[in-house]
Design an enzyme around this catalytic site. Sequence first.
Site, PDB file in Angstrom:
ATOM      1  N   ARG A 123      59.381  85.099  33.172  1.00  6.73           N
ATOM      2  CA  ARG A 123      58.194  84.649  33.915  1.00  6.73           C
ATOM      3  C   ARG A 123      57.934  83.147  33.820  1.00  6.73           C
ATOM      4  NH1 ARG A 123      55.894  89.395  31.667  1.00  6.73           N
ATOM      5  NH2 ARG A 123      56.067  91.112  33.147  1.00  6.73           N
ATOM      6  N   LYS A 229      56.718  60.463  48.036  1.00  8.80           N
ATOM      7  CA  LYS A 229      56.800  61.899  47.740  1.00  8.80           C
ATOM      8  C   LYS A 229      55.748  62.303  46.706  1.00  8.80           C
ATOM      9  CE  LYS A 229      59.157  66.030  47.459  1.00  8.80           C
ATOM     10  NZ  LYS A 229      60.321  66.818  47.699  1.00  8.80           N
ATOM     11  N   ARG A 243      52.045  68.183  53.317  1.00  5.40           N
ATOM     12  CA  ARG A 243      53.422  68.252  52.793  1.00  5.40           C
ATOM     13  C   ARG A 243      54.421  68.657  53.871  1.00  5.40           C
ATOM     14  NH1 ARG A 243      55.597  70.534  46.941  1.00  5.40           N
ATOM     15  NH2 ARG A 243      57.767  69.980  47.323  1.00  5.40           N
ATOM     16  N   HIS A 254      68.335  72.074  59.260  1.00 10.96           N
ATOM     17  CA  HIS A 254      68.706  73.325  58.589  1.00 10.96           C
ATOM     18  C   HIS A 254      69.524  74.228  59.519  1.00 10.96           C
ATOM     19  CE1 HIS A 254      65.512  73.381  55.137  1.00 10.96           C
ATOM     20  NE2 HIS A 254      66.571  72.692  54.832  1.00 10.96           N
TER      21      HIS A 254
END
Length: 364
Positions: A123, A229, A243, A254
């Site tokens: 986790r 950034k 963002r 992509h």
Amino acid sequence: MITAQYPLTLKDRSYSVYIGMDAGSAFAPKCIEHGISKSLVIITDTHVASVYLKPMLNNLRHHGFAVLSIVIPPGERQKSIRRAGMLYTELLLHAVDRTTAIIALGGGVIGDLAGFVAATYQRGIPLIHVPTTLLAQVDSAIGGKTAVNHSLGKNMIGSFYQPKFVWEDITVLATLPFREIICGMGEVVKYGIIRDQNLFMFLENNLEAVIRCSREELLFVQSQCIAIKTDIVSRDEFEQNIRIILNAGHTVGHALESAGHYRALKHGEAVLLGLAAESYIAQKMGILPAESYERIIRLIGRIPMKANVSSLRMPDILSALQWDKKRIGKKIRFVLPKSIGETVVIDEVDNRLVREAVRMVLSS
Ligand code: NAD
Ligand code: GLY
């Protein structure tokens, strides 16, 4: 020597990006300063390991750290659930516990993969990014996006998971193959287009020096990119609003990358072509003035990219576009430039125009 520190302000997950040169020996003391536990795992790839693993191990062990290193093959194909599974197995077999920190030593592939493993192993365990490519230093190591790819789409499985700090030594770019510098320029040019006309102008005037990795020019450019950034992510960690502009060039990019099965084009090359295609769309839609469009195309055209796009097929590219993560229902979301330094988010782009833009970049 560390020359600058850029803060990311995210409440209890705030951290710094350190940038400098010849800074290797200062790394272990920085880990101690940040309260990192004395047990560490370095995840890296064979290329990076051959030059940078030993010096890092020596530095850490000299300061009393116990370090396990895991070296995997290089390349985008490693960003997979299968490889993540193999890494979980290694961590379990070495009884790595939740106090151990993972150091992601490498480019964006290692950063995304090791970040994903750190985010999910038991986790979540502490993570430190030590990016070694231009692309990773200006973009992927900052902001907490981690991911692996799915056969149906890139970065489809992942999480936001922030590191304890990011350590960037620009000296390591000296061993980076030239093609990888060009890939980094995809993200660098993106920052100029989306946010900073002065950076764009600096690139117009100093492109060759930056690509040659001339230290002064490179450090200036990287610092501007990191400042942009860290500022954007500090305002919008989970991509609820601003963002999204960091995805400029990535909608078409992509799709090109995926249609080339991650072999024909590297990520940064696909982003460069994506920026050209999306600027074409913006200009045709009357969003971007012709003069700004021509400056963008001229700058991208000067970047000596050797990518081979002859194997890319239009139907594959259009089909890959349907899998874009920014898609809302049937609408594909584009971040288009409206001037140099400013963008607009558009959900309605005519398919014919998208095809025309893709054809333009494939034939150039
Ligand atoms: P990469 O990680 O594949 O590295 C490129 C090549 O350079 C590899 O062969 C690597 O072994 C080698 N290398 C790395 N550092 C080196 C060095 N200093 N000297 C010699 N060789 C070195 O590629 P990349 O361009 O860094 O990263 C691309 C990945 O980043 C993609 O998967 C992309 O999706 C991801 N990305 C993520 C984000 C994000 O926000 N998380 C942003 C942009 C890109
Ligand atoms: N590289 C895009 C982002 O970090 O949001």
